[in-house]
Design a protein around this motif. Sequence first.
Motif, PDB file in Angstrom:
ATOM      1  N   ARG A  77       0.828  -1.205   0.000  1.00  0.00           N
ATOM      2  CA  ARG A  77       0.000   0.000   0.000  1.00  0.00           C
ATOM      3  C   ARG A  77       0.868   1.263   0.000  1.00  0.00           C
ATOM      4  O   ARG A  77       0.503   2.274  -0.608  1.00  0.00           O
ATOM      5  CB  ARG A  77      -0.926  -0.006   1.217  1.00  0.00           C
ATOM      6  N   ALA A  80       2.102   1.508  -3.614  1.00  0.00           N
ATOM      7  CA  ALA A  80       0.994   1.832  -4.512  1.00  0.00           C
ATOM      8  C   ALA A  80       0.582   3.296  -4.383  1.00  0.00           C
ATOM      9  O   ALA A  80       0.076   3.895  -5.338  1.00  0.00           O
ATOM     10  CB  ALA A  80      -0.196   0.919  -4.225  1.00  0.00           C
ATOM     11  N   GLY A  81       0.799   3.881  -3.197  1.00  0.00           N
ATOM     12  CA  GLY A  81       0.433   5.274  -2.982  1.00  0.00           C
ATOM     13  C   GLY A  81       1.166   6.227  -3.911  1.00  0.00           C
ATOM     14  O   GLY A  81       0.693   7.334  -4.181  1.00  0.00           O
ATOM     15  N   ARG A  84      -1.048   7.067  -6.973  1.00  0.00           N
ATOM     16  CA  ARG A  84      -2.421   7.496  -6.718  1.00  0.00           C
ATOM     17  C   ARG A  84      -2.893   8.537  -7.734  1.00  0.00           C
ATOM     18  O   ARG A  84      -4.062   8.565  -8.111  1.00  0.00           O
ATOM     19  CB  ARG A  84      -2.524   8.062  -5.295  1.00  0.00           C
ATOM     20  N   SER A  85      -1.982   9.384  -8.191  1.00  0.00           N
ATOM     21  CA  SER A  85      -2.359  10.478  -9.088  1.00  0.00           C
ATOM     22  C   SER A  85      -2.700  10.013 -10.496  1.00  0.00           C
ATOM     23  O   SER A  85      -3.190  10.797 -11.315  1.00  0.00           O
ATOM     24  CB  SER A  85      -1.214  11.497  -9.172  1.00  0.00           C
ATOM     25  N   ARG A  86      -2.475   8.747 -10.821  1.00  0.00           N
ATOM     26  CA  ARG A  86      -2.724   8.270 -12.178  1.00  0.00           C
ATOM     27  C   ARG A  86      -4.208   8.062 -12.445  1.00  0.00           C
ATOM     28  O   ARG A  86      -4.617   7.863 -13.588  1.00  0.00           O
ATOM     29  CB  ARG A  86      -1.967   6.961 -12.422  1.00  0.00           C
ATOM     30  N   ASP A  88      -6.118   5.525 -11.596  1.00  0.00           N
ATOM     31  CA  ASP A  88      -6.582   4.138 -11.665  1.00  0.00           C
ATOM     32  C   ASP A  88      -7.115   3.696 -10.308  1.00  0.00           C
ATOM     33  O   ASP A  88      -6.818   4.297  -9.272  1.00  0.00           O
ATOM     34  CB  ASP A  88      -5.431   3.233 -12.092  1.00  0.00           C
ATOM     35  N   ASP A  89      -7.890   2.628 -10.313  1.00  0.00           N
ATOM     36  CA  ASP A  89      -8.444   2.080  -9.083  1.00  0.00           C
ATOM     37  C   ASP A  89      -7.296   1.596  -8.196  1.00  0.00           C
ATOM     38  O   ASP A  89      -6.502   0.742  -8.588  1.00  0.00           O
ATOM     39  CB  ASP A  89      -9.374   0.908  -9.426  1.00  0.00           C
ATOM     40  N   MET A  90      -7.217   2.137  -6.977  1.00  0.00           N
ATOM     41  CA  MET A  90      -6.114   1.790  -6.083  1.00  0.00           C
ATOM     42  C   MET A  90      -6.115   0.312  -5.722  1.00  0.00           C
ATOM     43  O   MET A  90      -5.054  -0.293  -5.534  1.00  0.00           O
ATOM     44  CB  MET A  90      -6.192   2.638  -4.809  1.00  0.00           C
ATOM     45  N   GLU A  91      -7.275  -0.293  -5.614  1.00  0.00           N
ATOM     46  CA  GLU A  91      -7.325  -1.716  -5.275  1.00  0.00           C
ATOM     47  C   GLU A  91      -6.703  -2.560  -6.374  1.00  0.00           C
ATOM     48  O   GLU A  91      -6.047  -3.566  -6.096  1.00  0.00           O
ATOM     49  CB  GLU A  91      -8.773  -2.150  -5.020  1.00  0.00           C
ATOM     50  N   ILE A  93      -4.256  -1.533  -8.316  1.00  0.00           N
ATOM     51  CA  ILE A  93      -2.809  -1.315  -8.201  1.00  0.00           C
ATOM     52  C   ILE A  93      -2.245  -2.141  -7.051  1.00  0.00           C
ATOM     53  O   ILE A  93      -1.169  -2.740  -7.162  1.00  0.00           O
ATOM     54  CB  ILE A  93      -2.512   0.186  -7.996  1.00  0.00           C
ATOM     55  N   VAL A  94      -2.971  -2.195  -5.939  1.00  0.00           N
ATOM     56  CA  VAL A  94      -2.519  -2.980  -4.784  1.00  0.00           C
ATOM     57  C   VAL A  94      -2.438  -4.466  -5.139  1.00  0.00           C
ATOM     58  O   VAL A  94      -1.489  -5.169  -4.776  1.00  0.00           O
ATOM     59  CB  VAL A  94      -3.453  -2.760  -3.575  1.00  0.00           C
TER      60      VAL A  94
END
Length: 291
Positions: A77, A80-81, A84-86, A88-91, A93-94
Amino acid sequence: MTTVAWTRTTTGTGAPDADGAGAGRVVEVADPRALAPKDARALSKPLFERLAVLEEGTPEHQYARNTLIEMNMSLVRYAAGRFRSRGDDMEDIVQVGMIGLIKAIDRFELSREVEFTTFAVPYIVGEIKRFFRDTSWAVHVPRRLQEARIELARATEELRSRLGRTPTAGELAELMNLTEAEVTEARLASNGYNSASLDAALSGDDEDGEASLADFIGQEEPALELVEDFHALAPLIAELDERDRRIIHLRFVEELTQAQIGERLGVSQMHVSRLLSRTLSRLRAGLLTAD
């Protein structure tokens, strides 16, 4: 508060631990995901020691590996942070970062004498970057141009803040040590990063309501496909004698039946059929030869 207990298992051999216990000891963590990063770092080392002596595929080995994965999810996490600015769904990316974490756990060795976190983060970040490189582009673009797009965005932002306006291709080329043609190519490649749905609504003054992008895209005209055929066919028809050209005209322009053509020419329908068949075969052969 997370509880940590030590138990002795019946599998595994090795030298006694520092406290005199056998090598079968395994770290048991009540809730690995609830561990603070500091506690996770402290407990990772004994778990990696267990993985080194336990046989792969055994329940004990699987438990230690799964515990390491869950304990270090905070690393994923954290990495992945950065993305964040891209947008996309953070989940998502995680989930991709978890693949990098698992690879790092499977390849880590205590003999490297580095912290696991230091070893794992490049794996996690690398997996996420690979995900963006392979899936984020709407169309396939060479990796060279994908990287040029990133450099172009940075150079554009730097010059815009410095000049107070949008930089020219020449100014960007000078800063990036590229030719203007290469800058133009990178700009065109950037168009392949995002795509728009043909059904996306477009604002406008349409009396019937909002129009979609598909409404402004031309449709294929079937008659255009015949133009080339007509141009190829014209000289072949010109080579026919007058009777054959007349039969072609009566059949395909005036659309008469073979019986009606026979009456016009004073011959039988069977004779018209033979003449028409011979003429069409000649024209077909001429077209194929022209191709």
